[in-house]
Design an enzyme around this catalytic site. Sequence first.
Site, PDB file in Angstrom:
ATOM      1  N   CYS A  31       8.623  11.240  13.165  1.00 58.73           N
ATOM      2  CA  CYS A  31       7.189  11.319  13.469  1.00 58.73           C
ATOM      3  C   CYS A  31       6.923  12.455  14.463  1.00 58.73           C
ATOM      4  O   CYS A  31       7.344  12.378  15.618  1.00 58.73           O
ATOM      5  CB  CYS A  31       6.730   9.970  14.033  1.00 58.73           C
ATOM      6  SG  CYS A  31       5.122   9.972  14.834  1.00 58.73           S
ATOM      7  N   CYS A  34       5.090  11.490  17.636  1.00 60.15           N
ATOM      8  CA  CYS A  34       5.994  10.680  18.466  1.00 60.15           C
ATOM      9  C   CYS A  34       6.923  11.583  19.272  1.00 60.15           C
ATOM     10  O   CYS A  34       7.176  11.326  20.455  1.00 60.15           O
ATOM     11  CB  CYS A  34       6.828   9.744  17.602  1.00 60.15           C
ATOM     12  SG  CYS A  34       5.897   8.545  16.644  1.00 60.15           S
TER      13      CYS A  34
END
Length: 102
Positions: A31, A34
């Site tokens: 991600c 992230c």
Amino acid sequence: MAEIKITKSNFANEVLASDRPVLLDFWASWCGPCMMLGPVLSDFAERHPEIKVGKVNVDEEENLAVMHRVVSIPSLFVYKNGKIVNQTVGLQDAAGLEALLR
């Protein structure tokens, strides 16, 4: 204080029974947002030892992600006294993290 890896085996002790507020980050290595949030959280954890910062890898801890109804990551949850008191989804800056904990 460094971030803590949260798993199903330590969740009750590290999060629910914590004597400090807990900022819980649900993330994954694939991600992009992230990965961008990672250094921000790490710096936040160092500057705020009064807050416990926990990281939950959604690929490794699917049960915790389902329990929190995580459908998008990064998802951030704030626990105080064993209860969720705030949450948000998406990349946050330091000011956003501080606002989440107020």
